[in-house]
Enzyme design. Structure first.
Site, PDB file in Angstrom:
ATOM      1  N   GLU A  34     -57.892  10.618  63.606  1.00 62.27           N
ATOM      2  CA  GLU A  34     -57.621   9.171  63.553  1.00 62.27           C
ATOM      3  C   GLU A  34     -56.122   8.937  63.714  1.00 62.27           C
ATOM      4  N   ARG A  36     -54.540   5.868  63.436  1.00 64.30           N
ATOM      5  CA  ARG A  36     -54.026   4.659  62.769  1.00 64.30           C
ATOM      6  C   ARG A  36     -53.187   4.960  61.522  1.00 64.30           C
ATOM      7  N   GLY A 115     -55.835  11.650  69.471  1.00 64.35           N
ATOM      8  CA  GLY A 115     -56.551  12.718  70.167  1.00 64.35           C
ATOM      9  C   GLY A 115     -56.619  12.436  71.662  1.00 64.35           C
ATOM     10  N   SER A 146     -62.599  -0.590  69.832  1.00 67.90           N
ATOM     11  CA  SER A 146     -62.256  -1.663  70.769  1.00 67.90           C
ATOM     12  C   SER A 146     -60.945  -2.330  70.371  1.00 67.90           C
ATOM     13  N   ILE A 185     -65.125 -14.352  65.583  1.00 68.27           N
ATOM     14  CA  ILE A 185     -63.787 -14.320  64.974  1.00 68.27           C
ATOM     15  C   ILE A 185     -63.224 -15.728  64.834  1.00 68.27           C
ATOM     16  N   GLY A 186     -63.358 -16.531  65.895  1.00 65.72           N
ATOM     17  CA  GLY A 186     -62.804 -17.884  65.874  1.00 65.72           C
ATOM     18  C   GLY A 186     -63.358 -18.698  64.714  1.00 65.72           C
ATOM     19  N   LEU A 187     -64.683 -18.578  64.482  1.00 65.58           N
ATOM     20  CA  LEU A 187     -65.299 -19.422  63.454  1.00 65.58           C
ATOM     21  C   LEU A 187     -65.041 -18.876  62.053  1.00 65.58           C
ATOM     22  N   MET A 319     -70.793  -5.362  69.417  1.00 64.58           N
ATOM     23  CA  MET A 319     -69.645  -4.734  68.750  1.00 64.58           C
ATOM     24  C   MET A 319     -69.729  -5.032  67.260  1.00 64.58           C
ATOM     25  N   HIS A 445     -89.227 -16.164  41.811  1.00 63.09           N
ATOM     26  CA  HIS A 445     -88.857 -17.579  41.712  1.00 63.09           C
ATOM     27  C   HIS A 445     -87.858 -17.757  40.584  1.00 63.09           C
TER      28      HIS A 445
HETATM   29  P1  FAD Z   1     -63.264   1.074  65.392  1.00 67.02           P
HETATM   30  O1  FAD Z   1     -63.608   0.510  64.048  1.00 67.02           O
HETATM   31  O2  FAD Z   1     -62.425   0.242  66.286  1.00 67.02           O
HETATM   32  O3  FAD Z   1     -62.581   2.474  65.100  1.00 67.02           O
HETATM   33  C1  FAD Z   1     -62.036   3.235  66.117  1.00 67.02           C
HETATM   34  C2  FAD Z   1     -60.877   4.007  65.542  1.00 67.02           C
HETATM   35  O4  FAD Z   1     -60.453   4.957  66.523  1.00 67.02           O
HETATM   36  C3  FAD Z   1     -59.648   3.152  65.254  1.00 67.02           C
HETATM   37  O5  FAD Z   1     -59.260   3.287  63.902  1.00 67.02           O
HETATM   38  C4  FAD Z   1     -58.564   3.680  66.199  1.00 67.02           C
HETATM   39  O6  FAD Z   1     -57.289   3.708  65.577  1.00 67.02           O
HETATM   40  C5  FAD Z   1     -59.068   5.087  66.448  1.00 67.02           C
HETATM   41  N1  FAD Z   1     -58.589   5.647  67.718  1.00 67.02           N
HETATM   42  C6  FAD Z   1     -58.573   5.052  68.936  1.00 67.02           C
HETATM   43  N2  FAD Z   1     -58.108   5.907  69.870  1.00 67.02           N
HETATM   44  C7  FAD Z   1     -57.836   7.063  69.218  1.00 67.02           C
HETATM   45  C8  FAD Z   1     -57.351   8.324  69.644  1.00 67.02           C
HETATM   46  N3  FAD Z   1     -57.059   8.563  70.905  1.00 67.02           N
HETATM   47  N4  FAD Z   1     -57.186   9.295  68.710  1.00 67.02           N
HETATM   48  C9  FAD Z   1     -57.485   9.073  67.403  1.00 67.02           C
HETATM   49  N5  FAD Z   1     -57.958   7.899  66.953  1.00 67.02           N
HETATM   50  C10 FAD Z   1     -58.144   6.913  67.851  1.00 67.02           C
HETATM   51  N6  FAD Z   1     -68.488  -6.071  62.475  1.00 67.02           N
HETATM   52  C11 FAD Z   1     -69.475  -6.243  61.581  1.00 67.02           C
HETATM   53  O7  FAD Z   1     -70.521  -5.591  61.697  1.00 67.02           O
HETATM   54  N7  FAD Z   1     -69.341  -7.118  60.541  1.00 67.02           N
HETATM   55  C12 FAD Z   1     -68.227  -7.858  60.376  1.00 67.02           C
HETATM   56  O8  FAD Z   1     -68.145  -8.640  59.417  1.00 67.02           O
HETATM   57  C13 FAD Z   1     -67.187  -7.713  61.305  1.00 67.02           C
HETATM   58  N8  FAD Z   1     -66.051  -8.431  61.170  1.00 67.02           N
HETATM   59  C14 FAD Z   1     -65.029  -8.241  62.066  1.00 67.02           C
HETATM   60  C15 FAD Z   1     -63.880  -9.002  61.917  1.00 67.02           C
HETATM   61  C16 FAD Z   1     -62.836  -8.845  62.800  1.00 67.02           C
HETATM   62  C17 FAD Z   1     -61.588  -9.671  62.629  1.00 67.02           C
HETATM   63  C18 FAD Z   1     -62.931  -7.883  63.847  1.00 67.02           C
HETATM   64  C19 FAD Z   1     -61.782  -7.672  64.791  1.00 67.02           C
HETATM   65  C20 FAD Z   1     -64.076  -7.128  64.010  1.00 67.02           C
HETATM   66  C21 FAD Z   1     -65.142  -7.307  63.120  1.00 67.02           C
HETATM   67  N9  FAD Z   1     -66.322  -6.596  63.248  1.00 67.02           N
HETATM   68  C22 FAD Z   1     -67.347  -6.783  62.362  1.00 67.02           C
HETATM   69  C23 FAD Z   1     -66.516  -5.605  64.327  1.00 67.02           C
HETATM   70  C24 FAD Z   1     -66.306  -4.187  63.781  1.00 67.02           C
HETATM   71  O9  FAD Z   1     -65.006  -4.090  63.233  1.00 67.02           O
HETATM   72  C25 FAD Z   1     -66.458  -3.171  64.912  1.00 67.02           C
HETATM   73  O10 FAD Z   1     -67.693  -3.366  65.561  1.00 67.02           O
HETATM   74  C26 FAD Z   1     -66.430  -1.764  64.343  1.00 67.02           C
HETATM   75  O11 FAD Z   1     -65.210  -1.514  63.675  1.00 67.02           O
HETATM   76  C27 FAD Z   1     -66.613  -0.735  65.470  1.00 67.02           C
HETATM   77  O12 FAD Z   1     -66.553   0.555  64.938  1.00 67.02           O
HETATM   78  P2  FAD Z   1     -66.053   1.798  65.815  1.00 67.02           P
HETATM   79  O13 FAD Z   1     -66.073   2.948  64.891  1.00 67.02           O
HETATM   80  O14 FAD Z   1     -66.820   1.857  67.069  1.00 67.02           O
HETATM   81  O15 FAD Z   1     -64.568   1.449  66.228  1.00 67.02           O
HETATM   82  P1  NAD Z   2     -67.148 -13.487  70.725  1.00 70.39           P
HETATM   83  O1  NAD Z   2     -67.731 -12.825  71.901  1.00 70.39           O
HETATM   84  O2  NAD Z   2     -67.927 -13.535  69.465  1.00 70.39           O
HETATM   85  O3  NAD Z   2     -66.773 -14.997  71.092  1.00 70.39           O
HETATM   86  C1  NAD Z   2     -65.936 -15.300  72.141  1.00 70.39           C
HETATM   87  C2  NAD Z   2     -66.057 -16.791  72.441  1.00 70.39           C
HETATM   88  O4  NAD Z   2     -64.992 -17.140  73.309  1.00 70.39           O
HETATM   89  C3  NAD Z   2     -67.347 -17.177  73.136  1.00 70.39           C
HETATM   90  O5  NAD Z   2     -67.872 -18.324  72.520  1.00 70.39           O
HETATM   91  C4  NAD Z   2     -66.903 -17.443  74.573  1.00 70.39           C
HETATM   92  O6  NAD Z   2     -67.709 -18.393  75.241  1.00 70.39           O
HETATM   93  C5  NAD Z   2     -65.497 -17.975  74.347  1.00 70.39           C
HETATM   94  N1  NAD Z   2     -64.573 -17.830  75.474  1.00 70.39           N
HETATM   95  C6  NAD Z   2     -64.455 -16.774  76.298  1.00 70.39           C
HETATM   96  N2  NAD Z   2     -63.447 -17.003  77.193  1.00 70.39           N
HETATM   97  C7  NAD Z   2     -62.937 -18.224  76.892  1.00 70.39           C
HETATM   98  C8  NAD Z   2     -61.879 -19.012  77.417  1.00 70.39           C
HETATM   99  N3  NAD Z   2     -61.151 -18.588  78.433  1.00 70.39           N
HETATM  100  N4  NAD Z   2     -61.629 -20.218  76.874  1.00 70.39           N
HETATM  101  C9  NAD Z   2     -62.367 -20.654  75.810  1.00 70.39           C
HETATM  102  N5  NAD Z   2     -63.373 -19.958  75.270  1.00 70.39           N
HETATM  103  C10 NAD Z   2     -63.652 -18.750  75.791  1.00 70.39           C
HETATM  104  O7  NAD Z   2     -65.727 -12.768  70.516  1.00 70.39           O
HETATM  105  P2  NAD Z   2     -64.746 -12.719  69.255  1.00 70.39           P
HETATM  106  O8  NAD Z   2     -64.946 -13.902  68.371  1.00 70.39           O
HETATM  107  O9  NAD Z   2     -63.416 -12.432  69.823  1.00 70.39           O
HETATM  108  O10 NAD Z   2     -65.242 -11.440  68.478  1.00 70.39           O
HETATM  109  C11 NAD Z   2     -65.306 -10.169  69.124  1.00 70.39           C
HETATM  110  C12 NAD Z   2     -66.418  -9.357  68.559  1.00 70.39           C
HETATM  111  O11 NAD Z   2     -66.076  -8.849  67.271  1.00 70.39           O
HETATM  112  C13 NAD Z   2     -67.682 -10.151  68.319  1.00 70.39           C
HETATM  113  O12 NAD Z   2     -68.453 -10.303  69.469  1.00 70.39           O
HETATM  114  C14 NAD Z   2     -68.386  -9.321  67.305  1.00 70.39           C
HETATM  115  O13 NAD Z   2     -69.067  -8.292  67.983  1.00 70.39           O
HETATM  116  C15 NAD Z   2     -67.250  -8.722  66.496  1.00 70.39           C
HETATM  117  N6  NAD Z   2     -67.093  -9.471  65.229  1.00 70.39           N
HETATM  118  C16 NAD Z   2     -68.152  -9.507  64.368  1.00 70.39           C
HETATM  119  C17 NAD Z   2     -68.048 -10.203  63.188  1.00 70.39           C
HETATM  120  C18 NAD Z   2     -69.223 -10.223  62.264  1.00 70.39           C
HETATM  121  O14 NAD Z   2     -70.114  -9.395  62.428  1.00 70.39           O
HETATM  122  N7  NAD Z   2     -69.273 -11.125  61.282  1.00 70.39           N
HETATM  123  C19 NAD Z   2     -66.893 -10.898  62.877  1.00 70.39           C
HETATM  124  C20 NAD Z   2     -65.830 -10.840  63.776  1.00 70.39           C
HETATM  125  C21 NAD Z   2     -65.948 -10.116  64.949  1.00 70.39           C
END
Ligand code: FAD
Ligand code: NAD
Length: 466
Positions: A34, A36, A115, A146, A185-187, A319, A445
């Site tokens: 990792e 980070r 890595g 991502s 994320i926006g909401l 994602m 209930h």
């Molecule tokens: P990641 O969690 O992105 O982990 C990948 C890791 O790989 C990172 O720590 C990175 O540093 C590391 N890495 C990258 N390249 C290398 C390299 N070359 N060598 C070593 N390490 C490396 N999902 C939900 O299900 N529920 C939620 O409530 C939710 N909320 C979210 C809120 C936000 C603001 C965001 C941005 C995302 C949210 N998500 C949520 C999405 C969720 O975070 C991702 O789907 C999830 O983290 C993906 O897991 P992953 O292990 O694939 O990748």
């Molecule tokens: P999203 O895909 O959820 O939403 C993106 C929104 O942006 C869509 O409504 C799309 O129509 C709009 N959009 C795209 N291009 C645009 C433009 N040029 N102008 C205006 N609107 C535009 O993406 P996100 O909110 O960035 O989140 C990314 C991903 O992270 C999510 O899809 C989800 O997989 C993950 N995530 C999950 C959670 C959770 O599980 N509670 C929370 C946060 C993030």
């Protein structure tokens, strides 16, 4: 001689660390790399956990201000944002340290550094000081997650023009925030800052928020968020964003070509995320990517190079952290000679706003498109005694079942604890249950879960309380 491992996982997020633990449980000598500096990935460090912490804290702040309506008189309520941020940071630290402990407990070797592939069996790890360590691997699992996407030509400075990462650590409450993109994320982040006092404007490209979600839920969701004071500008395309000293101007065009500028102190760009394959040196070993630059895998998560696999956000599919975790477990089991499997029809999606929104399986739109005959059962939280008792009765439960077999095909909820209630439907769907199975299951209930039972009864038009 460099260390040799049976399996090396690149990335310590929910996909990667879970995969590494499962591999070790199955008896493989495993390493996890990792870059980070702390484990847990996007999810624990800058995603799910800090955002849920702020959603909870901002909701508590908001609720406590309205308690006098319910007969609880308190003095002036003041926000201490630095303390709130500390509380969020503490949650992150406790959990990321917890993952480090779990790796140690399971005897997974943890390498801190980035890595990259030297060859299909040799991985280079570069630490912060650019020192290189080489390790050998029989199997490699790419779990590098991502990154946020911006708009063309617009860079995040994480102060004024921010991704979710910047929006999780503002030092003061912005007066006005433009949110580009009405998705997860926006909401969620829009809700946090709106509750803390920011004027929030969501600019969305489409005519509805949360694309892909059941339309009826998405419409109700937007109605509720509007009532909470969030402003929506639908079918607006962002043309450009001009950064000023400590603010920005977002120029948009609506569907009729009318231009509108929004000035605000911060702009959150939340228009999706992209797979992260930066620095892995995939070209060198010839790993194929798909049209969206995701690592291409077969159903067993294997890439075109037979000893290399990929999981989580870096491959196709939603994602979501739980999707990444389940793929991590499945690929570990496949590598160990078992039959790992992920059922993509039963992956829940939850938005942690108030009320929560949760969905699983097919939407009505998908069923119509596939010409599948279905029945709908709906039940409003307005008729749920627990929800009424605590004055938290917005939203409804909708269950979709096959018209011939009654098998549950999908469920969509907006309302209190929807993110917890969806688990019951997930289990029902995994077991191939009918809506009648849910309807005939005794639910305690007074609980919110009775709304799920009533929605199931309503599929057969026999709900009791509506
Ligand atoms: P990641 O969690 O992105 O982990 C990948 C890791 O790989 C990172 O720590 C990175 O540093 C590391 N890495 C990258 N390249 C290398 C390299 N070359 N060598 C070593 N390490 C490396 N999902 C939900 O299900 N529920 C939620 O409530 C939710 N909320 C979210 C809120 C936000 C603001 C965001 C941005 C995302 C949210 N998500 C949520 C999405 C969720 O975070 C991702 O789907 C999830 O983290 C993906 O897991 P992953 O292990 O694939 O990748
Ligand atoms: P999203 O895909 O959820 O939403 C993106 C929104 O942006 C869509 O409504 C799309 O129509 C709009 N959009 C795209 N291009 C645009 C433009 N040029 N102008 C205006 N609107 C535009 O993406 P996100 O909110 O960035 O989140 C990314 C991903 O992270 C999510 O899809 C989800 O997989 C993950 N995530 C999950 C959670 C959770 O599980 N509670 C929370 C946060 C993030």
């Amino acid at each position: 001689m460099s260390d040799k491992f049976q399996a090396v996982v690149i990335g310590g997020g929910p996909g990667g660390y879970v995969c590494a633990i499962r591999l070790a449980q199955l008896g493989l000598k495993t390493a996890c790399i990792e870059s980070r500096g702390s484990l847990g990935g996007t999810c624990l460090n800058i995603g799910c956990i800090p955002s849920k912490s702020l959603l909870n804290l901002s909701e508590e702040y908001h609720k406590v201000q309205n308690l006098s309506n319910k007969g609880i008189e308190i003095g002036e309520v003041k926000l201490n944002l630095p303390k709130m941020m500390k509380s969020k940071d503490k949650a992150v630290t406790v959990l990321t340290k917890g993952v480090e402990f779990l790796l140690k407990k399971n005897k997974v070797t943890y390498f801190k550094g980035a890595g990259s592939f030297k060859s299909k069996n040799e991985i280079s790890i570069r630490d912060e000081k650019k020192n290189e360590t080489l390790i050998q691997a029989d199997k490699v699992i790419i779990a590098t997650g991502s990154l946020p996407v911006s708009l063309p030509g617009i860079a995040f400075d994480e102060k004024v023009i921010v991704s979710s990462t910047g929006a999780l650590k503002f030092e003061k409450v912005p007066k006005k925030m433009i949110v580009v993109g009405g998705g997860y994320i926006g909401l969620e982040m829009g809700s946090v800052w709106s509750r803390l006092g920011t004027e929030v404007h969501v600019v969305e490209f489409l005519d509805h928020i949360t694309p892909g979600m059941d339309k009826e839920i998405s419409t109700e969701f937007m109605k509720i968020l509007k009532k909470q004071g969030i402003n929506f500008h639908m079918q607006h395309k962002v043309e450009k964003i001009k950064k000023l000293n400590s603010s920005a101007v977002v120029s948009t065009k609506d569907k009729n070509g009318a231009q509108k500028d929004f000035e605000s102190d911060v702009v959150l760009i939340s228009v999706g995320r992209k797979p992260n394959t930066n620095g892995l040196n995939l070209e060198k070993i010839g790993i194929e990517l798909d049209e969206k630059n995701r690592v291409k895998t077969n159903k067993s998560f294997q890439t075109n190079i037979d000893n290399i696999y990929a999981i989580g956000d870096v491959i196709t599919g939603p994602m979501l952290a739980h999707k990444a975790e389940d793929e991590g477990i499945a690929v570990a089991e496949n590598i160990a000679g078992q039959s790992g499997h992920v059922n993509y029809d039963t992956i829940p999606g939850v938005i942690y706003t108030t009320p929560e929104v949760a969905s699983i399986g097919k939407t009505e739109e998908q069923l119509k498109e596939k010409n599948i005959n279905y029945k709908t059962g709906k039940f409003s939280f307005m008729a749920n005694s627990r929800a009424k008792a605590i004055d938290d009765a917005e939203g409804f439960v909708k269950i979709l079942a096959d018209a011939n077999t009654d098998k549950v095909l999908g469920a969509h909820l907006i309302g209190p604890h929807a993110g917890e209630l969806i688990a019951e439907i997930g289990i029902a769907m995994e077991f191939g249950a009918s809506s009648e199975d849910i309807a005939r299951t005794c639910h305690a209930h007074p609980t919110f879960s009775e709304a799920v039972k009533e929605a199931a009864l309503s599929v057969d038009k026999r709900a009791i309380h509506s």
